[in-house]
Design an enzyme around this catalytic site. Structure first.
Site, mmCIF file in Angstrom:
data_model
loop_
_atom_site.group_PDB
_atom_site.id
_atom_site.type_symbol
_atom_site.label_atom_id
_atom_site.label_comp_id
_atom_site.label_asym_id
_atom_site.label_seq_id
_atom_site.Cartn_x
_atom_site.Cartn_y
_atom_site.Cartn_z
ATOM 1 N N ASP A 20 0.867 -1.182 0.000
ATOM 2 C CA ASP A 20 0.000 0.000 0.000
ATOM 3 C C ASP A 20 0.905 1.233 0.000
ATOM 4 O OD1 ASP A 20 -2.387 1.590 0.204
ATOM 5 O OD2 ASP A 20 -2.040 1.825 2.347
ATOM 6 N N SER A 21 0.285 2.394 -0.175
ATOM 7 C CA SER A 21 1.047 3.632 -0.103
ATOM 8 C C SER A 21 1.399 3.986 1.342
ATOM 9 C CB SER A 21 0.231 4.775 -0.698
ATOM 10 O OG SER A 21 -0.912 4.993 0.105
ATOM 11 N N CYS A 68 -4.346 -1.653 -1.789
ATOM 12 C CA CYS A 68 -4.477 -0.228 -2.101
ATOM 13 C C CYS A 68 -5.408 -0.122 -3.305
ATOM 14 C CB CYS A 68 -3.105 0.345 -2.446
ATOM 15 S SG CYS A 68 -3.132 2.055 -3.017
ATOM 16 N N GLU A 90 -3.355 8.644 8.174
ATOM 17 C CA GLU A 90 -1.897 8.505 8.151
ATOM 18 C C GLU A 90 -1.249 9.259 9.317
ATOM 19 O OE1 GLU A 90 1.091 6.506 6.548
ATOM 20 O OE2 GLU A 90 -0.745 6.511 5.369
ATOM 21 N N CYS A 128 -10.902 3.213 -0.280
ATOM 22 C CA CYS A 128 -9.485 3.476 -0.019
ATOM 23 C C CYS A 128 -9.174 2.702 1.248
ATOM 24 C CB CYS A 128 -9.254 4.974 0.183
ATOM 25 S SG CYS A 128 -7.600 5.350 0.841
ATOM 26 N N HIS A 165 -7.227 3.148 3.553
ATOM 27 C CA HIS A 165 -7.028 3.947 4.765
ATOM 28 C C HIS A 165 -8.355 4.179 5.511
ATOM 29 C CE1 HIS A 165 -3.107 4.917 3.042
ATOM 30 N NE2 HIS A 165 -2.783 5.589 4.131
HETATM 31 N N1 DGL Z 1 -4.668 3.406 0.599
HETATM 32 C C1 DGL Z 1 -4.740 3.849 -0.726
HETATM 33 C C2 DGL Z 1 -5.973 3.405 -1.453
HETATM 34 O O1 DGL Z 1 -6.570 2.434 -1.066
HETATM 35 C C3 DGL Z 1 -4.168 5.125 -1.197
HETATM 36 C C4 DGL Z 1 -4.117 6.342 -0.343
HETATM 37 C C5 DGL Z 1 -3.187 7.347 -0.988
HETATM 38 O O2 DGL Z 1 -1.980 7.112 -0.895
HETATM 39 O O3 DGL Z 1 -3.641 8.317 -1.620
HETATM 40 O O4 DGL Z 1 -6.344 3.982 -2.440
#
Ligand code: DGL
Length: 281
Positions: free
Chosen positions: A11-12, A75, A154, A186, A188
């Site tokens: 993931d990011s 992600c 984050e 997302c 997150h």
């Molecule tokens: N967690 C990520 C997603 O599911 C990306 C969040 C990001 O880095 O912008 O899209």
């Protein structure tokens, strides 16, 4: 490559931990290796090719240094932008989160009105729209980019006093559309589930694509006879971040709620352009 090898998750940033958590519960004997590319997050606003390159760099490290047997793109943005390329080029099965999330959303809605909150990259890709309407063309989809939610998660602000208000303000236009289902598009966003539930109320069902993806991981392990024959412990899981590990470790420890200390390590981004790669130093 052996079936006793680990499963990789990328993931990011910390978002992918929501997928790891769901998978740890249902696959207690597999070993997981996770990379959160925190130094280069957010991926949401990045050009498509950059998301593809960064995701390949994570996959490459996990393949060459950790010999993973399967890769989970934990992600949505990387799934929307890079999944077909990864599936075509990697020698192992690669699983994304969008089809499982879209399928669950289509099965959940009663009034055929689904909200999708995601990053700008995922919204622009139209991936949820396409996959939900492939299951049910009569569904109306209301998409909204929520980059601020990524930053709140984050920064470990899920429980902060102001977060509930910010989330409620952002989601008001979406709930006004009369949706009965909201896709947390997302990874997150499940970290903010409490605030999101409070904002949309009890009549809107939340769909967590990461959680739905675990079913696909299990099916793939079944079909390709890839379940480990050596029972691992999740205490042996390894978590890499490309940034300094302190905040990442605090969120991961809290979210995964383990008795044992998490093995959180730094992964260096080395080189430029086409030679850029990730290295444990
Ligand atoms: N967690 C990520 C997603 O599911 C990306 C969040 C990001 O880095 O912008 O899209």
């Amino acid at each position: 490559m052996s079936k006793n090898n680990p499963i990789g998750f990328v993931d990011s940033g910390v978002g992918g931990l929501t997928v790891v958590k769901a998978a740890q519960d249902q696959l207690p004997h597999e070993q997981f290796i996770f990379i959160g590319d925190t130094a280069r997050m957010p991926y949401g606003p990045r050009p498509v090719q950059e998301v593809i390159d960064y995701t390949f760099q994570m996959a490459q490290f996990l393949l060459t240094a950790k010999h993973i047997k399967l890769l989970v793109i934990a992600c949505n943005t990387a799934t929307a932008r890079a999944l077909p390329q990864l599936q075509a080029q990697l020698p192992i099965p690669v699983i994304g989160v969008i089809v499982p999330g879209a399928t669950a959303a289509a099965a959940t809605t009663g009034n055929q009105k689904i909200g999708v909150i995601a990053t700008q990259g995922t919204v622009t890709s139209g991936a949820y729209q396409d996959e939900i309407q492939a299951v049910n063309a009569d569904v109306t989809i209301f998409q909204q980019a929520e980059p601020d939610f990524v930053q709140l998660a984050e920064a470990n602000l899920a429980q902060a006093a102001t977060t509930k208000d910010i989330v409620a303000q952002h989601l008001a236009p979406l709930t006004a559309q009369g949706i009965d289902t909201l896709v947390l598009g997302c990874t997150h966003f499940p970290l903010l589930a409490e605030a999101i539930t409070a904002a949309v109320g009890p009549n809107v069902k939340l769909v967590d694509p990461g959680r739905e993806t675990v079913r696909v991981i299990i099916d793939t392990l079944d079909q390709q006879a890839l379940h480990t024959a050596v029972p691992h412990q999740h205490a042996d899981d390894i978590f890499y971040t490309t940034k300094e590990p302190a905040t990442f470790k605090a969120i991961a420890t809290d979210w995964l709620a383990r008795d044992t200390a998490l093995d959180v390590r730094h992964l260096a981004i080395v080189g430029e352009g086409a030679t850029q790669h990730l290295e444990e130093k």
